[in-house]
Design an enzyme around this catalytic site. Structure first.
Site, PDB file in Angstrom:
ATOM      1  N   THR A 169     -29.493 -22.354   5.702  1.00 14.79           N
ATOM      2  CA  THR A 169     -29.896 -21.437   6.783  1.00 14.79           C
ATOM      3  C   THR A 169     -29.514 -20.003   6.431  1.00 14.79           C
ATOM      4  OG1 THR A 169     -29.673 -23.178   8.444  1.00 14.79           O
ATOM      5  CG2 THR A 169     -29.686 -20.909   9.244  1.00 14.79           C
ATOM      6  N   GLU A 227     -33.034 -14.056   3.141  1.00 17.20           N
ATOM      7  CA  GLU A 227     -34.322 -13.674   2.542  1.00 17.20           C
ATOM      8  C   GLU A 227     -35.239 -13.047   3.594  1.00 17.20           C
ATOM      9  OE1 GLU A 227     -34.404 -13.549  -0.560  1.00 17.20           O
ATOM     10  OE2 GLU A 227     -32.767 -14.897  -1.045  1.00 17.20           O
ATOM     11  N   HIS A 253     -34.587  -9.444   3.889  1.00 15.44           N
ATOM     12  CA  HIS A 253     -35.322  -8.585   2.937  1.00 15.44           C
ATOM     13  C   HIS A 253     -36.717  -8.256   3.484  1.00 15.44           C
ATOM     14  CE1 HIS A 253     -32.349  -8.567  -0.168  1.00 15.44           C
ATOM     15  NE2 HIS A 253     -32.430  -9.860  -0.432  1.00 15.44           N
ATOM     16  N   ASP A 281     -30.025  -5.842  -0.621  1.00 15.69           N
ATOM     17  CA  ASP A 281     -28.796  -6.604  -0.866  1.00 15.69           C
ATOM     18  C   ASP A 281     -27.600  -5.674  -0.718  1.00 15.69           C
ATOM     19  OD1 ASP A 281     -29.557  -9.311  -1.529  1.00 15.69           O
ATOM     20  OD2 ASP A 281     -30.516  -8.476  -3.317  1.00 15.69           O
TER      21      ASP A 281
HETATM   22 ZN   LIG Z   1     -30.959 -10.768  -1.398  1.00 16.11          ZN
END
Ligand SMILES: [Zn+2]
Length: 187
Positions: free
Chosen positions: A118, A124, A127, A133
């Site tokens: 999860t 993701e 993003h 990041d």
């Molecule tokens: Zn990432």
């Protein structure tokens, strides 16, 4: 569903996207009682996420419970989605074509190493929602990703991550469409 219907559904999906990109400059319907702007709706297609379907749904719920400026909704069958989520044997990653649009890869390599599914899905999707990041970082940060270690099961964005997504989509609704550019996040 016939082929013709599938095509029509796909076309309808595309037209919806175009309409959304046009922004909300036009006068809002008088019926809307909300003081805040309606959330930007992004559709997602997780039909290719295989054994990660539940983790993906949990990751979607995390974001829908965390922010108000954008909302993820499952795309209708056959409709083109803003976000495609698929499983593969590589490392988890996201490829974004513009804010709110792209593909998430639920890579089995990290899952086999013990990383939390999860958290991977939520990270993701972060993003896709415009977050970079933030590594290395603590487990309390969603975008610290794998740098927080395999024992980290936190799938929630921290306060600053939430604020950044709210800002991304508030600006998107108020201004012109974000520039189209492809970004690849390997992790
Ligand atoms: Zn990432």
């Amino acid at each position: 569903m016939s082929v013709r219907n599938v095509t029509r559904a796909a076309l309808a999906g595309s037209l919806t996207v175009v309409a959304l990109l046009g922004g909300q400059a036009a006068a809002a319907p008088a019926e809307s009682p909300r003081s805040a702007a309606e959330p930007k709706v992004l559709t997602y297609d997780s039909s290719g996420s295989a054994e990660f379907a539940e983790a993906v749904d949990s990751g979607v719920k995390v974001w829908n419970d965390s922010v108000t400026a954008v909302r993820l909704e499952k795309a209708a069958d056959g409709a083109q989605a803003n976000v495609r989520i698929v499983a593969d044997d590589g490392w988890p990653r996201a490829v974004t074509t513009s804010l709110g649009n792209g593909t998430v890869y639920m890579g089995r390599e990290a899952v086999q190493q013990g990383y939390h599914t999860t958290r991977i899905a939520s990270h993701e999707l972060g993003h896709i929602l415009g977050l970079p990041d933030m590594k290395p970082g603590p487990c309390s940060s969603l975008m610290s990703g794998s740098s927080a270690g395999v024992s980290c099961t936190n799938a929630d964005p921290d306060a600053s991550e939430k604020a950044e997504v709210e800002e991304n989509f508030t600006q998107g609704a108020a201004g012109s469409a974000a520039p189209q550019r492809t970004l690849v996040f390997q992790d």
